[in-house]
Motif scaffolding. Structure first.
Motif, PDB file in Angstrom:
ATOM      1  N   PHE A   1      -3.775  -5.496   1.853  1.00 15.89           N
ATOM      2  CA  PHE A   1      -4.128  -4.561   0.781  1.00 15.89           C
ATOM      3  C   PHE A   1      -4.465  -5.345  -0.490  1.00 15.89           C
ATOM      4  CE2 PHE A   1      -2.779  -1.043  -2.289  1.00 15.89           C
ATOM      5  CZ  PHE A   1      -3.936  -0.306  -2.090  1.00 15.89           C
TER       6      PHE A   1
ATOM      7  N   ARG B   1       1.103   6.807   2.437  1.00 18.35           N
ATOM      8  CA  ARG B   1       0.119   7.672   3.099  1.00 18.35           C
ATOM      9  C   ARG B   1      -0.907   6.888   3.912  1.00 18.35           C
ATOM     10  NH1 ARG B   1      -0.983   8.236  -2.433  1.00 18.35           N
ATOM     11  NH2 ARG B   1      -2.759   6.969  -3.086  1.00 18.35           N
ATOM     12  N   THR B   2      -1.090   5.594   3.586  1.00 15.62           N
ATOM     13  CA  THR B   2      -2.102   4.819   4.314  1.00 15.62           C
ATOM     14  C   THR B   2      -1.747   4.724   5.801  1.00 15.62           C
ATOM     15  OG1 THR B   2      -2.432   3.541   2.313  1.00 15.62           O
ATOM     16  CG2 THR B   2      -3.386   2.653   4.303  1.00 15.62           C
ATOM     17  N   TRP B   3      -0.474   4.479   6.089  1.00 13.09           N
ATOM     18  CA  TRP B   3      -0.064   4.379   7.490  1.00 13.09           C
ATOM     19  C   TRP B   3      -0.294   5.710   8.203  1.00 13.09           C
ATOM     20  CZ3 TRP B   3       0.421   1.566  11.499  1.00 13.09           C
ATOM     21  CH2 TRP B   3       1.168   2.001  12.584  1.00 13.09           C
TER      22      TRP B   3
ATOM     23  N   GLN C   1      -7.476   1.206   5.711  1.00 16.79           N
ATOM     24  CA  GLN C   1      -7.517   2.015   6.943  1.00 16.79           C
ATOM     25  C   GLN C   1      -8.589   1.477   7.895  1.00 16.79           C
ATOM     26  OE1 GLN C   1      -7.881   6.244   6.055  1.00 16.79           O
ATOM     27  NE2 GLN C   1      -6.742   5.928   4.172  1.00 16.79           N
TER      28      GLN C   1
ATOM     29  N   ARG D   1      -2.480   7.928   7.531  1.00 12.97           N
ATOM     30  CA  ARG D   1      -3.919   8.137   7.751  1.00 12.97           C
ATOM     31  C   ARG D   1      -4.456   7.248   8.863  1.00 12.97           C
ATOM     32  NH1 ARG D   1      -5.479   8.962   1.508  1.00 12.97           N
ATOM     33  NH2 ARG D   1      -4.519  10.996   1.326  1.00 12.97           N
ATOM     34  N   ILE D   2      -3.913   6.053   8.979  1.00 12.02           N
ATOM     35  CA  ILE D   2      -4.348   5.183  10.083  1.00 12.02           C
ATOM     36  C   ILE D   2      -3.984   5.841  11.412  1.00 12.02           C
ATOM     37  CG2 ILE D   2      -3.904   2.958  11.230  1.00 12.02           C
ATOM     38  CD1 ILE D   2      -3.542   1.806   8.313  1.00 12.02           C
TER      39      ILE D   2
ATOM     40  N   TYR E   1       1.642  -3.891  11.121  1.00  8.85           N
ATOM     41  CA  TYR E   1       1.283  -3.216   9.862  1.00  8.85           C
ATOM     42  C   TYR E   1       2.340  -3.476   8.796  1.00  8.85           C
ATOM     43  CZ  TYR E   1       0.139   0.352   6.457  1.00  8.85           C
ATOM     44  OH  TYR E   1      -0.166   0.983   5.284  1.00  8.85           O
TER      45      TYR E   1
ATOM     46  N   PRO F   1       0.838  -1.208   0.000  1.00  9.95           N
ATOM     47  CA  PRO F   1       0.000   0.000   0.000  1.00  9.95           C
ATOM     48  C   PRO F   1       0.874   1.260   0.000  1.00  9.95           C
ATOM     49  CG  PRO F   1       0.073  -0.955   2.199  1.00  9.95           C
ATOM     50  CD  PRO F   1       0.864  -1.871   1.300  1.00  9.95           C
ATOM     51  N   PRO F   2       0.338   2.396  -0.450  1.00 10.11           N
ATOM     52  CA  PRO F   2       1.137   3.625  -0.440  1.00 10.11           C
ATOM     53  C   PRO F   2       1.447   4.066   0.993  1.00 10.11           C
ATOM     54  CG  PRO F   2      -1.139   4.098  -1.048  1.00 10.11           C
ATOM     55  CD  PRO F   2      -1.022   2.607  -0.974  1.00 10.11           C
TER      56      PRO F   2
END
Lengths: 242, 192
Positions: free
Chosen positions: B44, A68-70, B62, A72-73, B36, A65-66
């Motif tokens: 994903f 930015r996902t982390w 998310q 945002r989480i 993660y 995943p990109p």
């Protein structure tokens, strides 16, 4: 076997299968998901089908995943990314090393806790946290590169710490690792001399015990033998927040 | 006061992932980040399988990890492996999101039709010999090819009965009873 009559109400097992297969609409899904939380028997049926279909999910190709996902989480959970421990463990090698270390260290900590607090010979009805079974925080200390360095388990009632290192070679300059606590907005206070290859229980100086609270940072610096313990003078090699 | 949510009382046993999950259940953020880093690619991939739209899959991921942070204490190693538990959360969150989308974002009929025309489609990891996989494939092989394909399509696309009926231009009742019969057969073959 004749085909089931679609107008007949399905059994719980069939509902569980349909939920896991993913053929129900959102209203039915949310109704059944609420049932999973409330009804243990139904949850067992759902778990059965999840286990049965799980092999299909492991066939799916992973996709990174990109970044930015982390971020945002963290935002969704109300965390600041700059907090210690969020430097990032890049790559799967770091992950497995960390996971393996957690696994091993947790086992050591579990044995230590069990030895410190033998279970009462009689079960205590209604007592969730019987006397002598104090809860113990575990703090991980990390190197700057995101690899784990020490785990520290704090026994608040005893004023002792269990310090478990991820074994490393002794410092080439003969300096010894020293553990410090840094309360928010305050100067570091010396806690103990620690080992880089042996787990040990250390006693916390009585005047420092009040500083071992959530939000404080534990740090290890390398100090020359015989250095004064008022303040760290050598490099900080690992740190983590309680 | 020390953080009461952090305790070494209920430590995890078994695999590193399970140990990490048990730390996450105690509020350990470093363990959460390690989890993660180690599983987000797999999860994903699962989200993308259900949600073709990348931005939707990112949002679903998310949802997955916020749910994992909050629900880690509910993980029960006697019921599922950590990998399977996480994968199912990912799939559930992706399907929940799929259901909330306007119909136009759902995959096209063409793709589904192609999938149904390929009843011999087998998992890419034939070499994997995990007994649950072998058993699942063995039991699926006992279904009629078209129904086996329907079960696979339903699972991987996350289609509702209604969507399957529309796409295959078959009556809703027939689709329901085909799938239910297939599930009954699977249940019988898979055992308790």
């Amino acid at each position: 076997m004749s085909d089931p009559d679609p107008t007949e109400p399905p059994s719980d097992d069939m509902l569980a299968a349909e939920l896991v297969l993913g053929v129900l609409d959102s209203e039915q899904r949310s109704h059944l998901q609420a049932r999973v939380d409330a009804d243990r028997t139904f949850a067992d049926r759902v778990a059965y089908w999840e286990r049965r279909f799980a092999p299909w999910l492991s066939d799916i190709e992973p996709v990174e995943p990109p970044a930015r996902t982390w971020t945002r989480i963290c935002q969704r959970l109300g965390w600041k990314e700059s907090e210690p421990g969020f430097s990032g463990l890049r790559g799967s090698l770091a992950f497995w090393r960390t996971a393996a270390v957690f696994s091993a260290v947790i086992a050591v900590v579990a044995i230590w806790v069990a030895l410190q607090h033998p279970p009462p010979s009689q079960p205590i009805a209604g007592a969730q946290n019987p006397p002598g079974m104090a809860r113990q925080a575990v703090t991980a200390l990390w190197h700057d590169d995101g690899s784990p360095a020490w785990l520290v388990s704090i026994a608040p009632s005893h004023g002792t710490l269990l310090v478990v290192p991820v074994p490393t070679r002794p410092d080439s300059q003969g300096r010894a690792p020293q553990l410090w606590v840094i309360p928010p907005g305050k100067a570091p206070q010396w806690v103990a001399s620690v080992s880089s290859d042996m787990s040990e229980t250390v006693t916390v100086p009585s005047q420092v015990r009040a500083s071992l609270v959530a939000g404080a940072v534990l740090a290890v610096s390398l100090e020359p033998a015989g250095a004064a313990s008022e303040a760290p003078t050598g490099p900080i090699v690992a740190k983590g927040s309680i | 006061m020390l953080d009461a949510g952090t305790t070494s009382r209920s430590v995890g046993q078994g695999t590193p992932l399970e140990a990490l999950l048990s730390q996450v259940a105690l509020g350990n953020r470093e363990a959460f980040e390690a989890l993660y880093r180690g599983t987000s690619g797999q999860l994903f991939g699962i989200c993308l399988r259900v949600l073709a739209e990348r931005s939707e899959a990112e949002d679903a991921l998310q949802d997955v990890f916020t749910a994992v942070w909050r629900k880690a204490a509910q993980f029960d190693a006697t019921r599922a492996s950590a990998t399977a538990w996480l994968a199912m959360i990912a799939r559930n969150k992706a399907i929940d999101r799929l259901r909330s989308l306007p119909a136009r974002k759902v995959r096209t009929d063409l793709e589904l039709a192609q999938e149904l025309e390929d009843p011999g489609a087998s998992p890419p990891q034939q070499a994997q010999t995990a007994s649950e996989r072998v058993q699942l494939e063995r039991c699926l092989d006992q279904l009629e090819p078209r129904r086996r394909a329907l079960i696979r399509a339903a699972f991987f696309e996350g289609c509702t009965y209604e969507e399957l009926a529309t796409r295959l231009e078959s009556p809703l009742g027939s689709i329901k009873s085909w799938i239910r019969r297939s599930l009954l057969q699977l249940r019988e073959c898979l055992g308790p």
